[in-house]
Design an enzyme around this catalytic site. Sequence first.
Site, mmCIF file in Angstrom:
data_model
loop_
_atom_site.group_PDB
_atom_site.id
_atom_site.type_symbol
_atom_site.label_atom_id
_atom_site.label_comp_id
_atom_site.label_asym_id
_atom_site.label_seq_id
_atom_site.Cartn_x
_atom_site.Cartn_y
_atom_site.Cartn_z
ATOM 1 N N GLU A 21 19.803 11.324 68.029
ATOM 2 C CA GLU A 21 19.395 12.943 68.457
ATOM 3 C C GLU A 21 20.413 13.946 67.750
ATOM 4 O O GLU A 21 19.866 14.831 67.495
ATOM 5 C CB GLU A 21 19.414 13.055 70.155
ATOM 6 N N HIS A 74 18.337 18.969 78.340
ATOM 7 C CA HIS A 74 18.041 17.462 77.859
ATOM 8 C C HIS A 74 19.656 16.901 77.843
ATOM 9 O O HIS A 74 20.307 17.388 77.204
ATOM 10 C CB HIS A 74 17.314 17.412 76.772
ATOM 11 N N LYS A 93 16.702 23.998 77.299
ATOM 12 C CA LYS A 93 15.197 23.884 76.795
ATOM 13 C C LYS A 93 14.787 25.099 76.917
ATOM 14 O O LYS A 93 15.567 26.334 77.704
ATOM 15 C CB LYS A 93 14.775 22.941 77.975
ATOM 16 N N ASN A 100 13.106 21.622 83.359
ATOM 17 C CA ASN A 100 14.389 21.223 84.175
ATOM 18 C C ASN A 100 15.682 21.514 83.210
ATOM 19 O O ASN A 100 16.827 20.898 83.447
ATOM 20 C CB ASN A 100 14.405 19.774 84.501
ATOM 21 N N TYR A 104 10.818 13.390 71.347
ATOM 22 C CA TYR A 104 10.344 12.698 72.585
ATOM 23 C C TYR A 104 9.285 11.203 72.342
ATOM 24 O O TYR A 104 8.673 10.692 73.361
ATOM 25 C CB TYR A 104 9.544 13.609 73.539
#
Length: 131
Positions: free
Chosen positions: A120, A109, A3, A106, A43
């Site tokens: 994805e 993913h 990320k 965080n 998302y």
Amino acid sequence: MIKPEAMAAGHAGKILDMILQSGFRLVSLKYTQLSAQEAGKFYEVHKERPFYGELVGYMASGPVLAAILEKDNAVQDFRALIGATDPSEAAEGTIRKRFAESKAKNAVHGSDSDENAAIEGAFFFTGREQY
Ligand code: ADP
Ligand code: MG
């Protein structure tokens, strides 16, 4: 996917090394940046959740490293390697424990099922980019 905040902090190499050392094989790898529209689509399952707007803005805020990984039991093993969503709850030795800034930022993913991993993967890569 690595990320934006982990990319900006220069953690990509170390995270990728942890992934490869854990027995995952790279099928595809791409350095790219999502538009807000693309992040919103990626998302979409979280559309109704209160953090959706924040999540989309954050995921479009800078470049990411997207990957397709292969391993027996890949989804479950990758989620064990990355750790809990909230880094304060992530186990020692996990990627999120080591690199995540917060529950939102965080570091990585991971897909939550084989079905979503296929969706994805196809979001980021054409068939000719998967080896
Ligand atoms: P995971 O990434 O562990 O599968 P979720 O699918 O529940 O977690 O959430 C997707 C992403 O949304 C998280 O990785 C995180 O970046 C963000 N997120 C989840 N919960 C929150 C929250 N309460 N506040 C802000 N961001 C959140
Ligand atoms: Mg999830």
